[in-house]
Design an enzyme around this catalytic site. Structure first.
Site, PDB file in Angstrom:
ATOM      1  CG  ASP A  44      60.994  49.113  52.407  1.00  0.00           C
ATOM      2  OD1 ASP A  44      59.839  48.663  52.350  1.00  0.00           O
ATOM      3  OD2 ASP A  44      61.848  48.678  53.220  1.00  0.00           O
ATOM      4  CB  SER A  45      56.855  47.781  48.436  1.00  0.00           C
ATOM      5  OG  SER A  45      56.106  48.972  48.521  1.00  0.00           O
ATOM      6  CG  ASP A  83      58.460  51.885  54.408  1.00  0.00           C
ATOM      7  OD1 ASP A  83      57.790  52.063  55.451  1.00  0.00           O
ATOM      8  OD2 ASP A  83      58.275  50.917  53.635  1.00  0.00           O
ATOM      9  CE  LYS A 113      55.419  51.035  56.619  1.00  0.00           C
ATOM     10  NZ  LYS A 113      56.425  49.955  56.408  1.00  0.00           N
ATOM     11  CD  GLU A 115      60.107  46.307  57.248  1.00  0.00           C
ATOM     12  OE1 GLU A 115      60.795  45.298  57.493  1.00  0.00           O
ATOM     13  OE2 GLU A 115      59.666  46.576  56.119  1.00  0.00           O
ATOM     14  CD  GLU A 182      54.163  43.034  54.969  1.00  0.00           C
ATOM     15  OE1 GLU A 182      54.690  44.111  55.283  1.00  0.00           O
ATOM     16  OE2 GLU A 182      54.385  42.448  53.899  1.00  0.00           O
TER      17      GLU A 182
HETATM   18  O1  KIV Z   1      56.924  48.850  51.730  1.00  0.00           O
HETATM   19  C1  KIV Z   1      55.693  48.840  51.753  1.00  0.00           C
HETATM   20  O2  KIV Z   1      55.009  49.117  50.763  1.00  0.00           O
HETATM   21  C2  KIV Z   1      55.046  48.500  53.013  1.00  0.00           C
HETATM   22  C3  KIV Z   1      53.587  48.195  52.996  1.00  0.00           C
HETATM   23  C4  KIV Z   1      53.259  47.091  52.103  1.00  0.00           C
HETATM   24  C5  KIV Z   1      53.034  48.052  54.343  1.00  0.00           C
HETATM   25  O3  KIV Z   1      55.688  48.466  54.009  1.00  0.00           O
END
Ligand code: KIV
Length: 267
Positions: A44-45, A83, A113, A115, A182
């Site tokens: 989600d970056s 994510d 994924k 969090e 992280e």
């Molecule tokens: O959102 C993302 O790119 C991430 C990674 C940096 C681990 O969660």
């Protein structure tokens, strides 16, 4: 180049070779990255990197599904993890399952994924028991910046170290097949890696982690606003792209592009 079979959850194991993970958000980048890594994370970056938001909180399920699908359709080797964005899994395990299944079904990814630490363990267990492979994400959790008081490195002091360790153990016990660690001080990330029986994937964590992940635009020198301490830029692509665009603009203005060779002529 001979490309090995597509990797699956069962191939992401502890104690083998270091697990190479990198983000990607688009089809062309996925095609470049795919043969070279074990796991592609559609993180989600993308909220910051692709959409220009200040943080990951505005990212929606539809965005993750659109980008997750583009990446998954173009990865023939790496395992693709998508994510779960903020607001799509925290309030109940049933909501988490509904949204995780939507991500899996509509993107074709292999795992999701979310969090969270101890507070998310029951949800992780529920997802796993219902057939959704989960990569955990503990330590600095960008979706919790409001709760954490900003992007703060985790694991400092006895209480801080105990909390991240407890989070890691809870997510491993809940059945996650791996977890991102992280923004956690190095000795704690190392201790976690020794303490849990699933692979840890470090970012701003420790060389001792079972694998490493970075944001692809960061390693390529494409994301200008901010470079965190844990990033290594392997190339500076932004000035190279800028130079190519400048040449194109100059040629259009000078009418030296296109040439007749770029035109369709009558037969
Ligand atoms: O959102 C993302 O790119 C991430 C990674 C940096 C681990 O969660």
């Amino acid at each position: 180049m001979r490309i090995a079979m597509k990797l699956e959850v069962k191939d992401i194991v502890k104690g083998g070779k270091p697990i190479v993970c990198l983000t990607s958000y688009t089809a062309p980048m996925a095609r470049i990255v795919d043969p070279l890594v074990d796991v592609i994370l559609v993180g989600d970056s993308l909220g910051m990197v692709v959409y220009g938001f200040e943080n990951t909180l505005p990212v929606t399920l539809d965005m993750m599904i659109a980008h997750g699908g583009a990446v998954a359709r173009n990865a023939t080797h790496a395992m693709v993890v998508v994510d779960m964005p903020y607001g799509t899994y925290e309030s109940s395990k049933e909501l988490a399952l509904k949204n995780a299944q939507r991500i899996m079904k509509e993107t074709g990814c292999a795992a999701v994924k979310p969090e969270g630490g101890q507070e998310l363990a029951e949800t992780v267990r529920y997802l796993v028991n219902n057939g959704v492979p989960v990569m955990g994400h503990i330590g600095l959790m960008p979706q919790s910046i409001e709760k954490m008081g900003g992007f703060k490195i985790q694991g400092r002091g006895d209480a801080g170290a105990q909390k991240v360790m407890a989070d890691a153990k809870a997510i491993a016990d809940a059945g996650a097949f791996s977890m991102v660690v992280e923004g956690t001080i190095e000795p704690v990330a190392k201790d976690i890696t020794e303490a849990v029986n699933i692979p840890t994937i470090g970012i701003g964590a420790s060389p001792a982690c079972d694998g490493q992940i970075l944001v692809v635009d960061d390693i390529l020198g494409m994301y200008a606003p901010f470079t965190p301490k844990f990033v290594k830029r392997y190339v500076e692509l932004a000035p190279i792209i800028s130079e190519a665009v400048k040449q194109y603009a100059d040629e259009v203005k000078a009418r030296t592009f296109p040439t007749m060779g770029h035109c369709f002529l009558p037969k």
